[in-house]
Write a protein that holds these residues in place. Structure first.
Motif, PDB file in Angstrom:
ATOM      1  N   UNK A 141       0.907  -1.259   0.081  1.00  0.00           N
ATOM      2  CA  UNK A 141      -0.136  -0.136  -0.063  1.00  0.00           C
ATOM      3  C   UNK A 141       0.781   1.416  -0.063  1.00  0.00           C
ATOM      4  N   UNK A 142       1.800   1.482   0.843  1.00  0.00           N
ATOM      5  CA  UNK A 142       2.924   2.317   0.941  1.00  0.00           C
ATOM      6  C   UNK A 142       3.623   2.858  -0.614  1.00  0.00           C
ATOM      7  N   UNK A 143       4.045   1.688  -1.054  1.00  0.00           N
ATOM      8  CA  UNK A 143       4.621   1.886  -2.639  1.00  0.00           C
ATOM      9  C   UNK A 143       3.614   2.492  -3.484  1.00  0.00           C
ATOM     10  N   UNK A 144       2.432   2.234  -3.550  1.00  0.00           N
ATOM     11  CA  UNK A 144       1.083   2.462  -4.301  1.00  0.00           C
ATOM     12  C   UNK A 144       1.120   3.785  -4.076  1.00  0.00           C
ATOM     13  N   UNK A 145       0.826   4.272  -2.528  1.00  0.00           N
ATOM     14  CA  UNK A 145       0.669   5.706  -2.370  1.00  0.00           C
ATOM     15  C   UNK A 145       1.824   6.372  -2.666  1.00  0.00           C
ATOM     16  N   UNK A 146       3.086   5.830  -2.629  1.00  0.00           N
ATOM     17  CA  UNK A 146       4.319   6.907  -3.193  1.00  0.00           C
ATOM     18  C   UNK A 146       4.083   7.143  -4.488  1.00  0.00           C
ATOM     19  N   UNK A 147       3.399   6.313  -5.362  1.00  0.00           N
ATOM     20  CA  UNK A 147       3.397   6.593  -6.821  1.00  0.00           C
ATOM     21  C   UNK A 147       2.081   7.761  -6.975  1.00  0.00           C
ATOM     22  N   UNK A 148       0.926   7.416  -6.420  1.00  0.00           N
ATOM     23  CA  UNK A 148      -0.039   8.483  -6.723  1.00  0.00           C
ATOM     24  C   UNK A 148      -0.038   9.640  -5.613  1.00  0.00           C
ATOM     25  N   UNK A 149       0.886   9.609  -4.383  1.00  0.00           N
ATOM     26  CA  UNK A 149       0.990  10.930  -3.740  1.00  0.00           C
ATOM     27  C   UNK A 149      -0.404  11.042  -3.037  1.00  0.00           C
ATOM     28  N   UNK A 150      -0.453  12.245  -2.275  1.00  0.00           N
ATOM     29  CA  UNK A 150      -1.408  12.453  -1.135  1.00  0.00           C
ATOM     30  C   UNK A 150      -2.568  12.855  -1.690  1.00  0.00           C
ATOM     31  N   UNK A 151      -2.712  13.480  -2.825  1.00  0.00           N
ATOM     32  CA  UNK A 151      -4.117  13.770  -3.301  1.00  0.00           C
ATOM     33  C   UNK A 151      -4.241  13.229  -4.697  1.00  0.00           C
ATOM     34  N   UNK A 152      -5.404  12.908  -5.220  1.00  0.00           N
ATOM     35  CA  UNK A 152      -5.805  12.536  -6.443  1.00  0.00           C
ATOM     36  C   UNK A 152      -6.751  13.674  -7.318  1.00  0.00           C
ATOM     37  N   UNK A 153      -6.537  14.241  -8.175  1.00  0.00           N
ATOM     38  CA  UNK A 153      -7.218  15.458  -8.877  1.00  0.00           C
ATOM     39  C   UNK A 153      -7.786  16.438  -7.862  1.00  0.00           C
ATOM     40  N   UNK A 154      -6.978  16.840  -6.839  1.00  0.00           N
ATOM     41  CA  UNK A 154      -7.283  17.855  -5.904  1.00  0.00           C
ATOM     42  C   UNK A 154      -8.177  17.200  -4.739  1.00  0.00           C
ATOM     43  N   UNK A 155      -8.263  15.894  -4.562  1.00  0.00           N
ATOM     44  CA  UNK A 155      -9.132  15.719  -3.497  1.00  0.00           C
ATOM     45  C   UNK A 155      -8.184  14.642  -2.894  1.00  0.00           C
ATOM     46  N   UNK A 156      -8.581  14.360  -1.386  1.00  0.00           N
ATOM     47  CA  UNK A 156      -7.818  13.624  -0.410  1.00  0.00           C
ATOM     48  C   UNK A 156      -8.125  12.320  -0.566  1.00  0.00           C
ATOM     49  N   UNK A 157      -7.016  11.341  -0.699  1.00  0.00           N
ATOM     50  CA  UNK A 157      -7.271   9.910  -0.932  1.00  0.00           C
ATOM     51  C   UNK A 157      -7.508   9.367   0.469  1.00  0.00           C
ATOM     52  N   UNK A 158      -8.718   8.769   0.461  1.00  0.00           N
ATOM     53  CA  UNK A 158      -9.123   7.983   1.652  1.00  0.00           C
ATOM     54  C   UNK A 158      -9.168   6.389   1.663  1.00  0.00           C
ATOM     55  N   UNK A 159      -9.053   5.708   0.481  1.00  0.00           N
ATOM     56  CA  UNK A 159      -8.809   4.427   0.234  1.00  0.00           C
ATOM     57  C   UNK A 159      -8.400   3.973  -1.015  1.00  0.00           C
ATOM     58  N   UNK A 160      -7.597   2.752  -1.010  1.00  0.00           N
ATOM     59  CA  UNK A 160      -7.144   2.230  -2.464  1.00  0.00           C
ATOM     60  C   UNK A 160      -7.576   0.824  -2.308  1.00  0.00           C
ATOM     61  N   UNK A 161      -7.758   0.611  -3.836  1.00  0.00           N
ATOM     62  CA  UNK A 161      -7.934  -0.718  -4.127  1.00  0.00           C
ATOM     63  C   UNK A 161      -6.942  -1.277  -5.151  1.00  0.00           C
ATOM     64  N   UNK A 162      -6.018  -2.404  -4.834  1.00  0.00           N
ATOM     65  CA  UNK A 162      -5.048  -2.939  -5.813  1.00  0.00           C
ATOM     66  C   UNK A 162      -5.445  -4.045  -6.421  1.00  0.00           C
ATOM     67  N   UNK A 163      -5.154  -4.188  -7.593  1.00  0.00           N
ATOM     68  CA  UNK A 163      -5.500  -5.447  -8.319  1.00  0.00           C
ATOM     69  C   UNK A 163      -4.373  -5.984  -9.210  1.00  0.00           C
TER      70      UNK A 163
END
Length: 201
Positions: A141-163
Motif C-alpha cells: 500500500x505504501x509503495x502505491x501511495x508513493x506513486x499516486x501521492x497524497x491527493x488525486x485530482x485535488x481530492x484527499x485519498x481515503x482508500x485504495x484498491x489494488x489489483x
C-alpha cells in the motif's frame, strides 16, 4: 616475512577460494549426488550472505506478464466521495523506460516484488497470513501511495484498491503450441488510507 609464512598464507587463501567457488558452484548446479547428500552443509555456507535468486545453468524466466493497477476512493468538497478509474502502474513503469539507453528497473521491480510478496502472504480470502502478511500488505500500500501521492485530482485519498492482471506469455512460434488466451485477475479489497500510511514517504 619469511618464504615459509608466505607459502602457508598462499595455501590457506587458495584453499578458502577453492571451498568458496565449490560451494557457490554446487548451490547453482543442477541436482546431483554430491549436492543432494550435502545440501544442509551447502545451504549453511551460502545462505544468507551469498544467496542467489537466479539459475546459471537452467534459467527460469517468468511465464506470465503481470500488470498491477490501483483505483482510489477520494473525498472532495462537502465530503462527497468519488472513485477513480483504474490506474495501470506497471504500464507507467514500462513507459518510463522505453527508449532509455540505460533504463532503471528499480521502481518496476519494487512494485512487482511487493505485489508478489503480498499475494503469497494473503490467502484466497485476501486475509493476511500472520504478521508477515500484514506487513507485506502495508508495504504494498505504501509503495502505491508513493506513486499516486497524497491527493488525486485535488481530492484527499481515503482508500485504495489494488489489483493484478495475469496474462500468460505466448510460446515461441516454432513450438506449435497454442497461444493461451486466458487473462486472470486478482482484486484486493479496499484498504483505508490514513496519515500514518504516508509517514516517511
Amino acid at each position: 616475512m619469511s618464504i615459509g609464512l608466505l607459502a602457508s598464507t598462499a595455501v590457506v587463501l587458495a584453499t578458502a577460494l577453492l571451498v568458496h567457488v565449490t560451494m557457490i558452484f554446487l548451490t547453482l548446479a543442477p541436482a546431483n549426488v554430491l549436492k543432494t547428500r550435502d545440501q544442509a552443509l551447502i545451504d549453511s555456507y551460502v545462505q544468507p550472505e551469498f544467496g542467489q535468486d537466479w539459475k546459471l545453468f537452467a534459467p527460469n524466466p517468468k511465464q506470465r506478464n503481470d500488470a498491477i493497477g490501483v483505483r482510489l476512493r477520494t473525498t472532495g468538497a462537502h465530503r462527497v466521495q468519488h472513485v477513480s478509474g483504474w490506474v495501470n502502474l506497471t504500464d507507467q513503469d514500462v513507459t518510463a523506460i522505453k527508449g532509455d539507453p540505460a533504463p532503471s528497473h528499480t521502481s518496476q521491480n519494487m512494485l512487482r516484488i511487493a505485489w508478489d510478496n503480498s499475494e503469497a502472504l494473503h490467502g484466497p480470502d485476501n486475509q493476511p497470513k500472520g504478521v508477515r502478511g500484514v506487513v507485506a500488505g502495508a508495504y504494498l500500500k505504501r509503495i502505491v501511495l508513493q506513486r499516486v501521492g497524497h491527493r488525486w485530482r485535488g481530492e484527499t485519498i481515503t482508500a485504495v484498491q489494488i489489483a493484478g492482471r495475469y496474462t500468460m506469455v505466448p510460446p515461441p512460434s516454432w513450438t506449435g503450441e497454442e497461444t493461451p488466451d486466458t487473462t486472470t485477475y486478482r482484486v484486493l479489497p479496499w484498504w483505508p488510507v490514513t496519515g500514518q500510511d504516508y509517514k516517511g514517504l
